[in-house]
Design a protein around this motif. Structure first.
Motif, PDB file in Angstrom:
ATOM      1  N   LYS A 199      31.561  14.093  67.887  1.00 38.55           N
ATOM      2  CA  LYS A 199      30.251  14.647  67.535  1.00 38.55           C
ATOM      3  C   LYS A 199      30.439  16.050  66.972  1.00 38.55           C
ATOM      4  CE  LYS A 199      27.352  11.853  70.576  1.00 38.55           C
ATOM      5  NZ  LYS A 199      26.352  11.834  71.676  1.00 38.55           N
ATOM      6  N   LYS A 200      29.342  16.725  66.751  1.00 39.73           N
ATOM      7  CA  LYS A 200      29.410  18.005  66.047  1.00 39.73           C
ATOM      8  C   LYS A 200      29.921  19.148  66.905  1.00 39.73           C
ATOM      9  CE  LYS A 200      26.167  16.780  62.435  1.00 39.73           C
ATOM     10  NZ  LYS A 200      24.934  17.101  61.673  1.00 39.73           N
ATOM     11  N   ASN A 201      30.310  18.842  68.168  1.00 38.47           N
ATOM     12  CA  ASN A 201      30.997  19.876  68.946  1.00 38.47           C
ATOM     13  C   ASN A 201      32.390  20.129  68.378  1.00 38.47           C
ATOM     14  OD1 ASN A 201      31.909  17.304  69.856  1.00 38.47           O
ATOM     15  ND2 ASN A 201      32.621  18.194  71.778  1.00 38.47           N
ATOM     16  N   MET A 268      33.998   4.159  62.580  1.00 37.52           N
ATOM     17  CA  MET A 268      32.571   4.362  62.357  1.00 37.52           C
ATOM     18  C   MET A 268      31.824   3.132  62.849  1.00 37.52           C
ATOM     19  SD  MET A 268      30.437   4.962  58.803  1.00 37.52           S
ATOM     20  CE  MET A 268      30.507   3.220  58.330  1.00 37.52           C
ATOM     21  N   VAL A 269      30.718   3.361  63.539  1.00 32.89           N
ATOM     22  CA  VAL A 269      29.835   2.276  63.958  1.00 32.89           C
ATOM     23  C   VAL A 269      28.454   2.550  63.376  1.00 32.89           C
ATOM     24  CG1 VAL A 269      28.839   0.989  65.871  1.00 32.89           C
ATOM     25  CG2 VAL A 269      31.097   2.038  66.131  1.00 32.89           C
ATOM     26  N   TYR A 285      30.738   8.250  65.002  1.00 36.27           N
ATOM     27  CA  TYR A 285      32.126   8.375  64.567  1.00 36.27           C
ATOM     28  C   TYR A 285      33.044   8.542  65.777  1.00 36.27           C
ATOM     29  CZ  TYR A 285      29.897   9.258  60.062  1.00 36.27           C
ATOM     30  OH  TYR A 285      29.123   9.155  58.926  1.00 36.27           O
ATOM     31  N   PHE A 286      34.309   8.118  65.592  1.00 31.77           N
ATOM     32  CA  PHE A 286      35.293   8.154  66.668  1.00 31.77           C
ATOM     33  C   PHE A 286      36.664   8.533  66.105  1.00 31.77           C
ATOM     34  CE2 PHE A 286      31.976   5.217  67.709  1.00 31.77           C
ATOM     35  CZ  PHE A 286      31.763   5.336  69.076  1.00 31.77           C
ATOM     36  N   ILE A 287      37.484   9.144  66.942  1.00 33.21           N
ATOM     37  CA  ILE A 287      38.899   9.319  66.615  1.00 33.21           C
ATOM     38  C   ILE A 287      39.690   8.394  67.526  1.00 33.21           C
ATOM     39  CG2 ILE A 287      38.547  11.710  65.890  1.00 33.21           C
ATOM     40  CD1 ILE A 287      39.962  12.578  68.506  1.00 33.21           C
ATOM     41  N   SER A 288      40.858   7.941  67.075  1.00 30.89           N
ATOM     42  CA  SER A 288      41.589   6.943  67.854  1.00 30.89           C
ATOM     43  C   SER A 288      43.082   6.969  67.548  1.00 30.89           C
ATOM     44  CB  SER A 288      41.028   5.547  67.544  1.00 30.89           C
ATOM     45  OG  SER A 288      41.733   4.551  68.264  1.00 30.89           O
TER      46      SER A 288
END
Length: 377
Positions: A199-201, A268-269, A285-288
């Protein structure tokens, strides 16, 4: 060949240090803990109820507990749980879990925090405590929990759990507060994968990921390793389509200095939901560390919410955690561990095909069934 004797939960908790001075030890610590566990399994939620249960079930409890001076009073239960060392209690729980846990390849292990609303004590100025729990979604087990320090947040609590868990081969999922370089590093050091909400953090990284997906979509993902997956669900007046997209080979674009450990892909979902004729669209969005496998990514994202539906919901609805006013000092934290033990035992009992609440009711009525549940420990 002589079989090794089974090490039970009672054996693990027998190692607890008794906080009481000798002259006040009228009751065995293991008796106090066992009675408390029985009553939590049966669904009661007060110190008085624990004493009442003990008195009612005295003859049965006496068949496997010493009870040298009868059933402890409700004040004794409250005082002991307030004084028990929560770190030792947590350590005993973790050792027990390690002895019963069955490893499942690529199991999704969800980490999430929950506030124990009932632990708030206005008279002493004690604010509600927050616990971070770890939930194995396939085996449906609480693997561990830790209290969040009053002056901190989950960012400092999550590493404490990661350092004591065995996560090799698992996929760890965390919401956006866990999107931290040190947390990612601890996960990969255990030979585990991760799928973490972005997220935008994480301002710059979020913007770069969002722009990269927009660029990929506009060009048909030319120059990107990518995979897609789609799910569609209908029910209860709701129709939802989820599009999952994973982009791999992104490290040179997003992390050229390799500051994120095993940063192999982004996900991305896009959820398109129709409810009562109204359509909403949400993009996450996700990192993996996963390689390009949108189906596995989708399963990880969906499985993460199992900690909400299968653990937090059960704690609130069946075990009434948010309504539970469980005393001062260490008592709320220690009793949270008791509830997690009860969730694990009731979940492991599979012969009775009923929900947790009905299993609790049956355990309260039928000593034989409760014995079966306790035997799983």
């Amino acid at each position: 060949m002589k079989l090794k004797p089974k090490i039970t939960i009672a054996d693990h908790f027998a190692l607890m240090e008794d906080p009481r001075i000798d002259r006040t030890k009228r009751h065995n610590l293991i008796d106090i803990l066992t009675i408390a566990l029985c009553i939590v399994i049966c669904g009661a939620d007060s110190w008085v109820a624990i004493e009442l249960y003990g008195c009612t079930k005295y003859e049965w409890l006496k068949t496997f507990l010493e009870l040298p001076n009868g059933i402890p009073s409700h004040d004794t239960f409250a005082r002991v749980f307030a004084q028990l060392n929560p770190q030792q209690f947590q350590s005993c729980f973790l050792n027990w879990i390690k002895s019963i846990q069955i490893r499942t390849d690529s199991e999704v292990v969800a980490i999430d925090g929950k506030t124990l609303c009932g632990s708030h004590d206005k008279s002493s100025g004690q604010s509600a405590i927050q616990m971070v729990s770890v939930w194995a979604t396939t085996n449906r087990l609480v693997l561990g929990q830790v209290k969040v320090d009053e002056k901190s947040n989950e960012i400092t609590a999550i590493p404490e759990l990661l350092k004591v868990l065995e996560l090799s081969g698992c996929i760890v999922t965390i919401d956006a507060i866990g999107c931290q370089k040190d947390i990612v590093k601890l996960i990969t050091q255990q030979n585990a994968d991760y799928v973490i909400t972005l997220k935008k953090n994480q301002g710059n990284l979020y913007d770069e990921v969002e722009n990269l997906f927009k660029s990929g979509i506009s060009t048909g993902f030319q120059g990107f390793g990518h995979s897609t997956y789609k799910t569609e669900e209908t029910g209860h007046g709701r129709h939802e389509i989820r599009h999952y997209v994973m982009l791999s080979d992104i490290q040179s674009r997003l992390d050229p200095n390799s500051v994120w450990s095993n940063f192999n892909s982004i996900g991305m979902v896009e959820s398109v939901r129709q409810v009562n004729g109204k359509t909403t669209v949400e993009t996450r969005y996700f990192i993996s560390s996963l390689k390009d496998n949108a189906k596995k990514f989708a399963n990880s994202v969906r499985s993460h919410w199992g900690i909400e539906n299968s653990l937090h919901w059960v704690l609130d609805v069946a075990l009434k955690e948010d309504d539970c006013r469980r005393g001062k000092d260490n008592a709320p934290q220690n009793f949270a561990v008791m509830r997690h033990i009860a969730v694990n035992l009731l979940g492991k009992e599979q012969r009775v095909k009923r929900g947790i609440k009905n299993k609790q009711f049956l355990a309260a009525m039928d000593n034989k069934y409760l014995e079966r549940v306790l035997a799983l420990a």
